[in-house]
Design a protein around this motif. Structure first.
Motif, short mmCIF file in Angstrom:
data_model
loop_
_atom_site.label_atom_id
_atom_site.label_comp_id
_atom_site.label_asym_id
_atom_site.label_seq_id
_atom_site.Cartn_x
_atom_site.Cartn_y
_atom_site.Cartn_z
N ALA A 95 32.56 -70.17 -4.58
CA ALA A 95 31.96 -68.90 -4.15
C ALA A 95 31.86 -67.89 -5.29
O ALA A 95 32.79 -67.74 -6.09
CB ALA A 95 32.79 -68.30 -3.02
N ILE A 96 30.70 -67.22 -5.34
CA ILE A 96 30.50 -66.06 -6.21
C ILE A 96 31.02 -64.86 -5.41
O ILE A 96 30.61 -64.66 -4.26
CB ILE A 96 29.00 -65.86 -6.52
N HIS A 97 31.93 -64.09 -6.01
CA HIS A 97 32.52 -62.96 -5.29
C HIS A 97 31.85 -61.65 -5.67
O HIS A 97 31.74 -61.34 -6.86
CB HIS A 97 34.02 -62.86 -5.59
N ILE A 98 31.44 -60.89 -4.68
CA ILE A 98 30.90 -59.55 -4.94
C ILE A 98 32.08 -58.61 -5.18
O ILE A 98 32.89 -58.41 -4.27
CB ILE A 98 30.06 -59.03 -3.75
N MET A 105 24.61 -56.71 -6.81
CA MET A 105 24.89 -57.93 -7.57
C MET A 105 23.68 -58.86 -7.49
O MET A 105 23.18 -59.12 -6.40
CB MET A 105 26.14 -58.61 -6.99
N GLU A 106 23.20 -59.32 -8.64
CA GLU A 106 21.96 -60.11 -8.67
C GLU A 106 22.15 -61.48 -9.31
O GLU A 106 23.04 -61.68 -10.14
CB GLU A 106 20.87 -59.34 -9.43
N LYS A 232 26.66 -60.92 0.82
CA LYS A 232 27.69 -61.74 1.46
C LYS A 232 27.03 -62.74 2.43
O LYS A 232 26.18 -62.34 3.23
CB LYS A 232 28.62 -60.80 2.22
N GLY A 233 27.40 -64.02 2.33
CA GLY A 233 26.85 -65.03 3.24
C GLY A 233 25.64 -65.76 2.68
O GLY A 233 25.22 -66.78 3.24
N ASP A 234 25.06 -65.24 1.59
CA ASP A 234 23.91 -65.92 0.98
C ASP A 234 24.35 -67.24 0.33
O ASP A 234 25.52 -67.40 -0.06
CB ASP A 234 23.28 -65.06 -0.13
N VAL A 250 27.97 -67.07 -1.53
CA VAL A 250 28.33 -65.71 -1.96
C VAL A 250 29.27 -65.11 -0.92
O VAL A 250 29.03 -65.21 0.28
CB VAL A 250 27.06 -64.82 -2.06
N SER A 251 30.37 -64.52 -1.43
CA SER A 251 31.28 -63.83 -0.50
C SER A 251 31.80 -62.57 -1.17
O SER A 251 31.54 -62.34 -2.35
CB SER A 251 32.43 -64.76 -0.10
N GLU A 252 32.51 -61.76 -0.42
CA GLU A 252 33.08 -60.54 -1.01
C GLU A 252 34.44 -60.86 -1.61
O GLU A 252 35.15 -61.73 -1.10
CB GLU A 252 33.20 -59.44 0.05
#
Ligand code: MG
Length: 254
Positions: A95-98, A105-106, A232-234, A250-252
């Motif tokens: 997961a990529i974390h925001i 975030m891009e 989030k969720g993407d 993607v998550s937080e």
């Protein structure tokens, strides 16, 4: 040949190679002498890791004219280089974390070069001999922080901001390959590496005129136009023709 790092069910990490849907162990050092063993283990039985652990990641900004334009920026006359920290690297499926500090975030889909044989002052026509292969990178960027900060260390450097994978493809021609980025199956970016302002060979020569490149160092070659926000969720998927697909949810940040 596709070189991987993977973790088995006992949580041990190994290097290997992939043939179709099977993998085989690799004995030795992928940057030196190594030997491949028969590919008999189903890839789905292991967890793929980022295929390399770089000592440094050098990234190039505005290396596609259409992307520079979408940010109202000029194409640089000299490659615009910055670092991403090795601590930002994650593997396929991770997961990529925001982070809480950004509202924007891009994704940035990019071809990544993996250095095989290190060196300084590598000539353009010797660059290929120093490249082990290529993988896929997502140069995750906190766009709001990139705008507000003079240097990009924060905007580009958060943990999880450098997804890499799924493997190192050693037989790849970087001069005209299509890069596609999809978010939740919708296409966001699609362009050919042919549109790079500075070629891979030029970048290896340029960067090695500044700093010694070590085996395993990674160069991110810039993103084409179409960058956009991740929420989030993407699920973000990057394909590079001739390499494969890098997928990350993607998550937080907790
Ligand atoms: Mg980039």
């Amino acid at each position: 040949m596709k070189l991987i790092r993977y973790q088995n069910s006992e949580k041990e990490s190994h290097i290997g190679w992939v043939l179709g849907d099977k993998l085989g162990p690799v004995r030795g050092d992928i940057f030196g002498e190594y030997q491949r063993e028969e590919a008999t283990i189903p890839v789905e039985d292991v967890q793929l890791l980022a295929p390399v652990r770089p000592s440094k990641i050098i990234a190039i900004g505005r290396n596609y004219a259409a992307h520079a334009e979408e940010h109202g920026a000029e194409v640089p006359e000299i490659p615009l280089a910055f670092f991403k920290p090795p601590s930002a690297v994650i593997g396929p499926g991770e997961a990529i974390h925001i982070p809480p500090q950004t509202q924007q975030m891009e994704h940035e889909a990019e071809l990544a070069v993996v250095i095989g044989k290190g060196g300084r002052w590598i000539a353009m026509d010797e660059a290929d001999a120093h490249i082990l292969g290529y993988t896929i990178a997502n140069d995750i960027t906190a766009r709001d922080l990139q705008r507000s900060d003079r240097l990009w260390t924060r905007a580009k450097g958060f943990d999880t901001f450098a997804p890499l994978g799924p493997w190192i493809e050693t037989d790849f021609d970087p001069t005209d390959a299509i890069i596609t980025c999809r978010v939740n199956d919708a296409i966001r970016q699609m362009a050919s590496t042919r549109d790079m302002v500075f070629s891979v060979k030029k970048l290896v020569a340029f960067i090695s005129s500044i700093m010694t490149l070590y085996p395993g160092d990674v160069i991110l070659t810039g993103t084409p136009e179409g960058v956009g926000q991740l929420k989030k969720g993407d699920v973000v998927e990057i394909d590079i023709e001739g390499i494969g697909t890098l997928t990350n949810p993607v998550s937080e940040e907790e």
